[in-house]
Design a protein around this motif. Structure first.
Motif, PDB file in Angstrom:
ATOM      1  N   MET A  25       0.786  -1.420  -0.061  1.00  0.00           N
ATOM      2  CA  MET A  25       0.162  -0.185   0.019  1.00  0.00           C
ATOM      3  C   MET A  25       0.937   1.252   0.060  1.00  0.00           C
ATOM      4  O   MET A  25       0.321   2.241  -0.151  1.00  0.00           O
ATOM      5  CB  MET A  25      -1.021  -0.052   1.225  1.00  0.00           C
ATOM      6  CG  MET A  25      -0.276   0.048   2.545  1.00  0.00           C
ATOM      7  SD  MET A  25      -1.616   0.129   3.947  1.00  0.00           S
ATOM      8  CE  MET A  25      -2.078   1.527   3.872  1.00  0.00           C
ATOM      9  N   VAL A  26       2.116   1.232  -0.129  1.00  0.00           N
ATOM     10  CA  VAL A  26       3.200   2.375  -0.078  1.00  0.00           C
ATOM     11  C   VAL A  26       2.629   3.216  -1.118  1.00  0.00           C
ATOM     12  O   VAL A  26       3.109   4.622  -1.072  1.00  0.00           O
ATOM     13  CB  VAL A  26       4.511   2.010   0.170  1.00  0.00           C
ATOM     14  CG1 VAL A  26       5.063   1.315  -1.188  1.00  0.00           C
ATOM     15  CG2 VAL A  26       5.373   3.473   0.447  1.00  0.00           C
ATOM     16  N   TYR A  27       2.291   2.612  -2.496  1.00  0.00           N
ATOM     17  CA  TYR A  27       2.162   3.422  -3.423  1.00  0.00           C
ATOM     18  C   TYR A  27       1.195   4.562  -3.118  1.00  0.00           C
ATOM     19  O   TYR A  27       1.197   5.710  -3.935  1.00  0.00           O
ATOM     20  CB  TYR A  27       1.217   2.598  -4.490  1.00  0.00           C
ATOM     21  CG  TYR A  27      -0.024   2.221  -4.178  1.00  0.00           C
ATOM     22  CD1 TYR A  27      -1.066   3.227  -4.338  1.00  0.00           C
ATOM     23  CD2 TYR A  27      -0.250   0.869  -3.514  1.00  0.00           C
ATOM     24  CE1 TYR A  27      -2.478   2.725  -3.954  1.00  0.00           C
ATOM     25  CE2 TYR A  27      -1.724   0.610  -3.319  1.00  0.00           C
ATOM     26  CZ  TYR A  27      -2.658   1.283  -3.167  1.00  0.00           C
ATOM     27  OH  TYR A  27      -3.764   1.029  -3.041  1.00  0.00           O
ATOM     28  N   ILE A  28       0.348   4.515  -2.279  1.00  0.00           N
ATOM     29  CA  ILE A  28      -0.500   5.668  -1.580  1.00  0.00           C
ATOM     30  C   ILE A  28       0.063   7.042  -1.630  1.00  0.00           C
ATOM     31  O   ILE A  28      -0.433   8.411  -1.723  1.00  0.00           O
ATOM     32  CB  ILE A  28      -1.488   5.307  -0.520  1.00  0.00           C
ATOM     33  CG1 ILE A  28      -2.517   6.513  -0.678  1.00  0.00           C
ATOM     34  CG2 ILE A  28      -0.666   5.364   0.543  1.00  0.00           C
ATOM     35  CD1 ILE A  28      -3.579   6.413  -1.826  1.00  0.00           C
ATOM     36  N   ILE A  29       1.408   7.125  -1.198  1.00  0.00           N
ATOM     37  CA  ILE A  29       2.007   8.248  -0.732  1.00  0.00           C
ATOM     38  C   ILE A  29       2.687   8.822  -1.969  1.00  0.00           C
ATOM     39  O   ILE A  29       3.142   9.949  -1.814  1.00  0.00           O
ATOM     40  CB  ILE A  29       3.171   8.053   0.026  1.00  0.00           C
ATOM     41  CG1 ILE A  29       4.428   7.311  -0.367  1.00  0.00           C
ATOM     42  CG2 ILE A  29       2.817   7.422   1.477  1.00  0.00           C
ATOM     43  CD1 ILE A  29       5.680   7.109   0.505  1.00  0.00           C
ATOM     44  N   PHE A  30       2.553   8.207  -3.152  1.00  0.00           N
ATOM     45  CA  PHE A  30       3.093   8.905  -4.273  1.00  0.00           C
ATOM     46  C   PHE A  30       1.408   9.479  -5.234  1.00  0.00           C
ATOM     47  O   PHE A  30       1.521  10.216  -5.940  1.00  0.00           O
ATOM     48  CB  PHE A  30       4.049   8.021  -5.057  1.00  0.00           C
ATOM     49  CG  PHE A  30       5.095   7.575  -4.444  1.00  0.00           C
ATOM     50  CD1 PHE A  30       6.105   8.598  -4.211  1.00  0.00           C
ATOM     51  CD2 PHE A  30       5.100   6.579  -3.719  1.00  0.00           C
ATOM     52  CE1 PHE A  30       7.395   8.146  -3.462  1.00  0.00           C
ATOM     53  CE2 PHE A  30       6.424   5.920  -3.173  1.00  0.00           C
ATOM     54  CZ  PHE A  30       7.438   7.018  -2.930  1.00  0.00           C
ATOM     55  N   VAL A  31       0.452   8.291  -5.083  1.00  0.00           N
ATOM     56  CA  VAL A  31      -0.498   8.516  -5.850  1.00  0.00           C
ATOM     57  C   VAL A  31      -1.380   9.592  -5.327  1.00  0.00           C
ATOM     58  O   VAL A  31      -2.028  10.153  -6.072  1.00  0.00           O
ATOM     59  CB  VAL A  31      -1.387   7.140  -6.036  1.00  0.00           C
ATOM     60  CG1 VAL A  31      -2.529   7.288  -6.811  1.00  0.00           C
ATOM     61  CG2 VAL A  31      -0.365   5.969  -6.809  1.00  0.00           C
ATOM     62  N   ASN A  32      -1.340   9.654  -4.024  1.00  0.00           N
ATOM     63  CA  ASN A  32      -2.567  10.630  -3.400  1.00  0.00           C
ATOM     64  C   ASN A  32      -2.074  11.989  -3.879  1.00  0.00           C
ATOM     65  O   ASN A  32      -2.978  12.656  -4.205  1.00  0.00           O
ATOM     66  CB  ASN A  32      -2.677  10.276  -1.865  1.00  0.00           C
ATOM     67  CG  ASN A  32      -3.805  10.969  -1.390  1.00  0.00           C
ATOM     68  OD1 ASN A  32      -4.898  10.805  -1.791  1.00  0.00           O
ATOM     69  ND2 ASN A  32      -3.529  11.717  -0.114  1.00  0.00           N
ATOM     70  N   PRO A  33      -1.020  12.303  -3.679  1.00  0.00           N
ATOM     71  CA  PRO A  33      -0.458  13.763  -3.898  1.00  0.00           C
ATOM     72  C   PRO A  33      -0.733  13.989  -5.377  1.00  0.00           C
ATOM     73  O   PRO A  33      -1.174  15.122  -5.710  1.00  0.00           O
ATOM     74  CB  PRO A  33       1.018  13.777  -3.609  1.00  0.00           C
ATOM     75  CG  PRO A  33       1.143  12.815  -2.571  1.00  0.00           C
ATOM     76  CD  PRO A  33       0.237  11.743  -2.927  1.00  0.00           C
TER      77      PRO A  33
END
Length: 430
Positions: free
Chosen positions: A29-37
């Protein structure tokens, strides 16, 4: 100390297993720190500040879930909710991102109220057994679609909606190989099979996938541009109250469905009920409020937590590990970003396949039970929304019981939920 705090022995686990499970969940789920911004940046929000807010609220919400509720469930700004925030509310309806944050805050306040009143736990307790199975299976199918999309094995098509991607592409081939490795290692009872698969594909990506190394450390940007920038007054205007309702309903059933599905997978459902449920729901509610203050869209329980559960995670120590890693991401974003989405896709697909096993628990001889469960399961991946799948399932369940003269079998809470969803679809839309 850890055993007393998290009751490791009571849950038949140990520190090593919990740490590996936490790392596994984090990597999926670490992708969220790049996708969310990136998504919220399209709404005009400062991407660097959103990055910091995403890391902090994920760490905070997950830590509370682990320490307060002792569940191996991670939290972060939800996919789908962030897209609705950016593309529907801000870009589509023309509201400022500050007003949209205010709407998130108000929906979080509603969340806290219904949780403190015990309404959310009443909703969960009132969900029929067949629907619980349908939710779990639907989450599995939804997870499978995400995995296949991330691997490039399934892609969009304007004529047929979806089709097979380029199966000669290195990403698809490495994801397929990683999936087979994970299944084989799990069958051979190798501990950390899922984590080994993720690491293997990540290593291969540097040789065959064009992945590049960008270092390990970087200083975190300032959060000041989004800190306490929510506009509650604007969110109380008549035009955005519908947005608050949508946020609330989607958050309510997205998070609740995920909590139930992952808890069921972990064996934490006792006679269909989650022990310490209110604590988990309060952690979830509080994270929404914290996220709106920090500067990000609604925070929710993450379906990817199922990968850590499959790796053996059973207690809050798994969640606390995830929280620590999200905090570390403030300083090691380049390293976290080295794990491509197709490296975690095999883990998600493996977990998804295992979640489909619950289909055998449905009583297929009673169509008033089996059909709503099937509608729920099919609705999630085909609408790309957990909440919509649950909505279709509840409406179908209530309607079939009513039309077949079995209305007395339906608990009052189910009628209320079905009515709310019917109103939402008819008045607010999907």
């Amino acid at each position: 100390m850890l055993d007393r705090l998290f009751k490791l022995r009571d849950n038949h686990t140990d520190v090593r297993t919990e740490l590996v499970a936490g790392l596994t969940t984090f990597l999926t789920m670490v992708y969220i720190i790049f996708v969310n911004p990136s998504i919220l940046g399209d709404a005009g929000m400062p991407k660097e500040s959103v990055f910091v807010a995403t890391c902090i609220v994920a760490a905070l919400g997950t830590a509370v879930m682990g320490l307060y509720a002792n569940y191996p469930i991670a939290m972060a700004p939800g996919m789908g909710l962030n897209a609705y925030f950016a593309y529907a509310v801000v870009i589509g309806m023309g509201f400022t991102w500050q007003a949209a944050l205010g709407a998130v805050f108000l929906s979080g306040c509603l969340f806290v109220v219904v949780t403190l009143l015990g309404l959310r736990s009443m909703i969960v307790d009132g969900i029929p057994r067949s629907m619980r199975v349908g939710i779990t299976v639907g989450l599995g199918m939804f997870l499978a679609l995400i995995a296949l999309k991330n691997a490039g094995i399934v892609v969009a098509n304007p004529d047929t909606l979806v089709k097979a991607g380029d199966l000669h592409h290195p990403a698809a081939l490495m994801a397929a190989a990683g999936f087979l490795v994970i299944v084989a290692l799990d069958r051979l009872r190798v501990r950390g099979a899922i984590l080994i698969g993720i690491v293997l594909v990540t290593v291969l990506s540097f040789f065959f996938g064009g992945n590049t190394y960008h270092g390990v450390f970087s200083a975190p940007p300032s959060i000041e541009p989004t800190w306490f920038k929510l506009d509650i007054k604007a969110a109380l205007s008549a035009g955005i109250l519908n947005v608050v309702l949508v946020f609330f309903l989607v958050e309510l059933f997205d998070a609740t469905g995920t909590l139930m599905g992952v808890a069921r997978r972990a064996g934490l459902l006792v006679e269909g009920k989650m022990d310490r449920l209110n604590k988990a729901l309060l952690a979830d509610s509080g994270a929404i409020l914290a996220g709106s203050v920090l500067g990000t869209s609604s925070t929710t329980a993450y379906l990817e937590s199922a990968s850590g559960v499959q790796a053996g995670g059973r207690t809050g120590l798994t969640a606390l590990t995830v929280a620590a890693l999200f905090l570390a991401c403030l300083f090691i974003a380049p390293l976290a970003g080295a794990v491509p989405t197709y490296a975690t896709a095999p883990a998600l697909l493996f977990v998804a396949c295992l979640m489909l096993a619950d289909l055998g628990e449905i009583d297929w001889g009673d169509t008033t039970e089996s059909i709503p469960a099937a509608v729920t399961a099919l609705g999630m991946p085909f609408t790309y929304s957990i909440a919509e799948g649950i909505a279709f399932g509840f409406i179908t369940y209530a309607a079939l019981k009513l039309l077949t003269g079995r209305a007395r079998q339906v608990k009052p809470v189910v009628w209320v939920i079905a009515a709310l969803f019917t109103f939402k679809i008819a008045y607010v839309g999907t």
